[in-house]
Design an enzyme around this catalytic site. Structure first.
Site, short mmCIF file in Angstrom:
data_model
loop_
_atom_site.label_atom_id
_atom_site.label_comp_id
_atom_site.label_asym_id
_atom_site.label_seq_id
_atom_site.Cartn_x
_atom_site.Cartn_y
_atom_site.Cartn_z
N ASP A 172 -31.12 47.38 17.22
CA ASP A 172 -32.03 48.29 16.51
C ASP A 172 -32.99 47.53 15.61
O ASP A 172 -33.93 48.09 15.09
CB ASP A 172 -31.26 49.37 15.75
CG ASP A 172 -30.38 48.81 14.64
OD1 ASP A 172 -30.24 47.57 14.55
OD2 ASP A 172 -29.82 49.60 13.89
N VAL A 173 -32.79 46.23 15.45
CA VAL A 173 -33.68 45.40 14.64
C VAL A 173 -35.07 45.34 15.28
O VAL A 173 -36.07 45.17 14.60
CB VAL A 173 -33.10 43.97 14.50
CG1 VAL A 173 -34.06 43.04 13.81
CG2 VAL A 173 -31.78 44.04 13.74
N TYR A 174 -35.17 45.51 16.58
CA TYR A 174 -36.44 45.36 17.27
C TYR A 174 -37.38 46.53 17.09
O TYR A 174 -38.52 46.46 17.50
CB TYR A 174 -36.23 45.15 18.78
CG TYR A 174 -35.19 44.13 19.14
CD1 TYR A 174 -35.04 42.96 18.42
CD2 TYR A 174 -34.36 44.33 20.22
CE1 TYR A 174 -34.09 42.03 18.77
CE2 TYR A 174 -33.41 43.39 20.58
CZ TYR A 174 -33.28 42.25 19.85
OH TYR A 174 -32.34 41.33 20.19
N GLY A 175 -36.96 47.61 16.54
CA GLY A 175 -37.82 48.80 16.54
C GLY A 175 -38.06 49.42 15.19
O GLY A 175 -39.15 49.33 14.70
#
Length: 96
Positions: free
Chosen positions: A59-62
């Site tokens: 979820d770090v990517y978004g």
């Protein structure tokens, strides 16, 4: 032509996944601009149809960008996949 992707047990609770996974980070970040959604959906379908059942994302990517994308692929159809979703801890989901 069918592809036989070897499988492996992950952890001690019996979860079995493909030895080859699909890393999803580059779909939304880190390697230039986010990739076009229709192309990434096609890529995920190709991986699944080739026997890949392990999709790795965070979820770090978004946040949640790739998880939503994977959901658009998986939940309209009936498939069995395993996800490693990492943040502060790893959560494994086996969706049947």
């Amino acid at each position: 032509m069918a592809v036989n992707v070897p499988r492996i047990k992950l952890g001690s609770q019996g979860l079995e996944v493909s030895k080859q996974g699909l890393g999803c980070m580059g779909m939304s970040t880190s390697y230039g601009a986010p990739k076009p959604e229709p192309e990434m959906i096609e890529l995920i379908h190709h991986a699944i149809n080739s026997g890949v059942t392990f999709l790795d994302t965070s979820d770090v990517y978004g946040p949640h960008t790739n998880e939503i994308l994977i959901g658009k692929v998986c939940f309209p159809a009936c498939c069995s996949l395993s996800f490693a979703i990492s943040g502060l801890e790893i959560l494994l989901l086996d969706i049947q």
